[in-house]
Design an enzyme around this catalytic site. Structure first.
Site, mmCIF file in Angstrom:
data_model
loop_
_atom_site.group_PDB
_atom_site.id
_atom_site.type_symbol
_atom_site.label_atom_id
_atom_site.label_comp_id
_atom_site.label_asym_id
_atom_site.label_seq_id
_atom_site.Cartn_x
_atom_site.Cartn_y
_atom_site.Cartn_z
ATOM 1 N N SER A 197 0.763 -1.205 0.202
ATOM 2 C CA SER A 197 -0.136 0.145 -0.022
ATOM 3 C C SER A 197 0.940 1.296 0.055
ATOM 4 O O SER A 197 1.463 1.507 -0.951
ATOM 5 C CB SER A 197 -1.080 -0.163 1.168
ATOM 6 N N ASP A 367 -10.140 -4.549 -4.511
ATOM 7 C CA ASP A 367 -9.349 -3.843 -3.902
ATOM 8 C C ASP A 367 -9.911 -2.431 -4.015
ATOM 9 O O ASP A 367 -9.684 -1.530 -5.170
ATOM 10 C CB ASP A 367 -7.898 -3.809 -4.138
ATOM 11 N N HIS A 399 -8.201 -4.775 -0.023
ATOM 12 C CA HIS A 399 -7.007 -4.415 0.228
ATOM 13 C C HIS A 399 -6.326 -4.566 1.537
ATOM 14 O O HIS A 399 -5.462 -4.717 1.598
ATOM 15 C CB HIS A 399 -7.061 -2.661 0.543
#
Length: 433
Positions: A197, A367, A399
């Site tokens: 991320s 996601d 995610h």
């Protein structure tokens, strides 16, 4: 400052060692009477020893004075079998979290013996332990701004200047400092990088400015890559930066959550309550993408208990980036941009020069923060196809599934392990060690 080696045996919820990080003392004091699982609110060190591993704490100072804490997981069985020939891997967290996020998907992950010099068949749901039970030297990093960071001259609780950074500085200073430190400490010429991320933004923006840095990495693994973020779904898609917030962000430097210890403890207690738990679960679903078959409401309280700090400027930069789509430098407004960048608009990062010879992209189909349309934009701008481009086969992979999914090992960790084993074999130990 040298490393500190710590190990505790026979650890249970009743006899955990005290928090090695004083920032967590207040949180645990509030949370402990209400917690229902071992992992809630534990520090990175406590999580490591709760699974029977040892650890070292290393302190790395960046070029601009930030002190970052690295946790090195020590597996005596692996060391006995392979000596110092364990592949160094740096695992770096996402936004609003720390190294602990890769260790909270329990209750498994305990250290296991090696048989005849071979690693055990461990299917831990926590990435850190799945790696540490094998032939890898696992280093868990912490970016500036987390409760595992400090500064050579600035006090994060008193000096607003400490918070004058975004994820761009994490890429410019934090990632190189950690990678260089691990290379020097281990004697390996290259290491494996696993960024998730926010840490994919850090690495990709670093390589867009310094593509030669890729030569220090055997593999550059980016999970849920975020270089283009204009097509996000869920709650994030409706949050847009206002002119007022931009002005505040250009003038004020400070943390997003001033009283982080108390906030996180209370939030975890609320999400433990049976009446509030479903609400916490649905908020998670509409922020990150719903995967109700893989993630249960009970896991959310562990995630929120590990929420960490970020700078307001970094959050505003993220919001700005959703407007521009492709990640750019921080937008101070036309006048100051002209002074800082020489143009009224902030510059784009040239992802078209990011090296692809060791670039690994791992993405999910559900996601919300790194949707496939955004990942495709990254693919399209790269100079060629990434070395490996893996899309998780589970159609609801969201995610945070890498952190919380019941079958995280099958769909994520085993994939990463196989990639490192197959394509990281050219790593060599320095003859000076």
């Amino acid at each position: 400052m040298g490393p500190t080696l710590l190990h505790y045996s026979n650890v249970s919820s009743q006899n955990l060692p005290p928090p090695e990080n004083p920032n967590f003392e207040q949180e645990q004091l509030i949370l402990n009477p209400f917690k229902t699982t071992l992992n809630q609110g534990l520090t990175c060190g406590q999580l490591i020893v709760s699974r029977g591993f040892k650890y070292e704490r290393h302190f790395v100072t960046t070029e601009d004075g930030y002190i970052l804490e690295l946790y090195r997981i020590i597996n005596p069985y692996a060391q006995a079998a392979r000596g110092r020939n364990l592949k160094p891997i740096l695992v770096l967290h996402g936004g609003f979290t720390s190294c602990s996020s890769f260790m909270i998907n329990g209750p498994g992950g305990h250290i296991k013996e090696w048989i005849n010099g071979n690693p055990p068949h461990d299917t831990s749901k926590s990435l850190a332990f799945a790696l540490a039970n094998r032939e890898f030297d696992v280093w868990l990093g912490n970016d500036r701004g987390t409760r595992y960071s400090n500064h050579t001259r600035l006090d994060p609780y008193k000096d607003h200047e400490f918070w004058n950074f975004t994820f761009i500085e994490m890429g410019k200073y934090d990632v190189p400092a950690m990678v260089d430190y691990i290379i020097e400490e281990t004697g390996f010429e290259k290491i494996v990088y696993i960024g998730y991320s926010q840490s994919t933004i850090a690495m990709l923006t670093l390589l867009a400015k310094q593509p030669q840095f890729a030569c220090k990495l055997d593999l550059n693994i980016n999970v849920s890559p975020e270089a283009f973020i204009g097509d996000q779904k869920g709650i994030s898609s409706i949050i847009q930066p206002s002119l007022l917030l931009t002005e505040i962000g250009s003038e004020y430097s400070g943390p997003v959550i001033p009283f982080i210890q108390e906030f996180v403890a209370i939030l975890s207690i609320l999400c433990t309550n049976d009446a509030v738990k479903p609400i916490c679960f649905e908020i998670n679903n509409y922020v990150f993408g719903p995967d109700r078959e893989m993630i249960s409401p009970d896991q959310i309280k562990e995630l929120v208990s590990q929420v960490d700090q970020m700078s307001l400027k970094s959050v505003l930069h993220y919001m700005q980036s959703s407007k521009y789509d492709q990640i750019r430098e921080f937008d101070y407004g036309p006048k100051k941009n002209l002074e800082v960048y020489g143009s009224e608009e902030p510059h784009k990062f040239p992802f078209e020069i990011v090296p692809i010879h060791n670039l690994v992209i791992i993405s999910g189909l559900n996601d919300y923060l790194a949707p496939q349309v955004s990942v495709q934009k990254l693919r399209d701008i790269l100079p060629d196809r990434p070395f490996i481009d893996h899309v998780v086969t589970w159609p609801l992979w969201s995610h945070v599934d890498i952190l919380l999914a019941d079958e995280a090992f099958e769909y994520m960790h085993s994939v990463i392990i196989d990639i490192v084993r197959v394509h990281g074999e050219d790593v060599q130990v320095s003859s000076e060690i």
